[in-house]
Write an enzyme that holds these catalytic residues in place. Sequence first.
Site, PDB file in Angstrom:
ATOM      1  NE  ARG A 123      84.912  15.188  -0.703  1.00  8.75           N
ATOM      2  CZ  ARG A 123      85.474  15.721  -1.322  1.00  8.75           C
ATOM      3  NH1 ARG A 123      86.968  16.720  -1.271  1.00  8.75           N
ATOM      4  NH2 ARG A 123      85.742  16.024  -2.859  1.00  8.75           N
ATOM      5  CE  LYS A 144      69.707  16.157  16.047  1.00 14.45           C
ATOM      6  NZ  LYS A 144      68.428  16.437  16.359  1.00 14.45           N
ATOM      7  CD  GLU A 186      66.129  23.122  24.021  1.00 10.92           C
ATOM      8  OE1 GLU A 186      65.996  22.004  24.349  1.00 10.92           O
ATOM      9  OE2 GLU A 186      66.205  23.071  22.800  1.00 10.92           O
ATOM     10  CE  LYS A 228      72.114  17.360  22.574  1.00  8.18           C
ATOM     11  NZ  LYS A 228      71.845  18.337  22.192  1.00  8.18           N
ATOM     12  CD  GLU A 238      66.613  12.987  16.199  1.00  7.10           C
ATOM     13  OE1 GLU A 238      65.687  13.119  15.819  1.00  7.10           O
ATOM     14  OE2 GLU A 238      67.340  13.912  16.013  1.00  7.10           O
ATOM     15  NE  ARG A 242      71.061  13.773  18.542  1.00  8.06           N
ATOM     16  CZ  ARG A 242      72.780  14.708  18.471  1.00  8.06           C
ATOM     17  NH1 ARG A 242      73.557  13.280  18.509  1.00  8.06           N
ATOM     18  NH2 ARG A 242      72.777  15.756  18.694  1.00  8.06           N
ATOM     19  CG  ASN A 246      63.330  15.433  18.112  1.00  7.96           C
ATOM     20  OD1 ASN A 246      64.530  16.797  18.637  1.00  7.96           O
ATOM     21  ND2 ASN A 246      63.827  14.606  17.615  1.00  7.96           N
ATOM     22  CG  HIS A 249      62.665  20.321  19.405  1.00  3.12           C
ATOM     23  ND1 HIS A 249      62.646  20.386  21.001  1.00  3.12           N
ATOM     24  CD2 HIS A 249      64.124  20.953  19.549  1.00  3.12           C
ATOM     25  CE1 HIS A 249      63.743  20.409  21.362  1.00  3.12           C
ATOM     26  NE2 HIS A 249      64.045  21.254  20.735  1.00  3.12           N
ATOM     27  CG  HIS A 253      61.832  22.654  14.828  1.00  5.83           C
ATOM     28  ND1 HIS A 253      63.206  21.930  14.972  1.00  5.83           N
ATOM     29  CD2 HIS A 253      63.127  23.681  16.149  1.00  5.83           C
ATOM     30  CE1 HIS A 253      64.144  21.314  15.455  1.00  5.83           C
ATOM     31  NE2 HIS A 253      63.854  22.624  16.071  1.00  5.83           N
ATOM     32  CG  HIS A 266      65.279  27.217  19.701  1.00 11.61           C
ATOM     33  ND1 HIS A 266      64.614  25.971  19.054  1.00 11.61           N
ATOM     34  CD2 HIS A 266      65.410  26.249  20.671  1.00 11.61           C
ATOM     35  CE1 HIS A 266      64.775  25.227  18.859  1.00 11.61           C
ATOM     36  NE2 HIS A 266      65.087  24.893  20.094  1.00 11.61           N
TER      37      HIS A 266
END
Length: 364
Positions: A123, A144, A186, A228, A238, A242, A246, A249, A253, A266
């Site tokens: 956990r 993330k 990026e 960032k 997010e 935030r 993206n 993206h 994606h 990517h």
Amino acid sequence: MRELTVDLGERSYPIYIGEGILDQVGELFIKHKLSNASPLLLVTDSNVAKFHLEPVVKKIQEAGYKVATHVVAAGEKSKSLSVLEEVVATALEAGLDRKSSVIALGGGVVGDLAGFVAASYMRGVRFIQIPTTILAHDSSVGGKVAVNHPLAKNIIGAFHQPEMVIYDTATLKTLPDRDVREGLSEMIKHGLIWDAGFTAWLEENAEKLVSLDQEALQYGLYEGCKVKAYVVSQDETENGLRAILNLGHTIGHALEAVASYNELHHGEAISIGMVGAAKLAVKLGNPEHIYTVTKRILQKFGLPTRLPAHLDTDEIMRAMMHDKKFQEGTMVFIIPTEIGKVEINKSVSAADVREVVEQLKQEA
């Protein structure tokens, strides 16, 4: 060595950037009070292991730590639940406990995978990011962590912040040219969403950055990480701001998924996605130069701006519907309103997106 802080109150952490700073990795672990009574697990990939695994493990061991290692196959396909199970098995065999830490030595794939191991093992255990790609200046900051499902990228994951990010720019010298260029996409994104001056600097210094000039590279990484870090500090999970990270993206994606995570890297998919976002911006009434400047900068870095014509538009649209940014029947896009400024648009029509996807196949 440059240093930034991601300000999250009691969970704040530093980003260290500099050439040759992995020589200090053991001292940094001691400084941040990582337990040496419990074993550590270092996760890397088959490409990075050839260059960096042995010296990094040696430095950590010299500081008094026990380190187990797990090497995954290089590439996006290692971000899967089956590989996650294999890494957890190594953690169990090595005797990792609640005071252990997981170390990600590699690019975005390794960081996301190892981070999700750290978030889910018992956990949650401590986590250190040691990025070895330019692309990872984005993915290693912000917490993330995730693995992919065949239908959607990063759909199985969590927010789990690292203890620190140790960014040794000397490791970037082993990158193939294609990986250098895709990582810089990026960095360009950070300029396009936040800072017109930084965007202009990137265009002026494209040749230096692609050739890994250390002074230019460290400045560019510092500025990109600064954007960032600020955005994450304002919106960790997010719920608002935030989302601007993206840019490119939503389409990007989808392209990665449709191309089975192997045809497009990517950063290349995000490059095409940023051109698509710029085209949508113009379609929505924003200035034409947003598109021309975005495309010009990306091409200056040798990044793709045209969508491969053989990728099926219907499949791309379906992949976007599975994306996390598809909400309540509308498509959420980050739309540039000016160079260095964007807005979160939650009602972009699917018809406009389909038209832009088709147009991207015709780009010069």
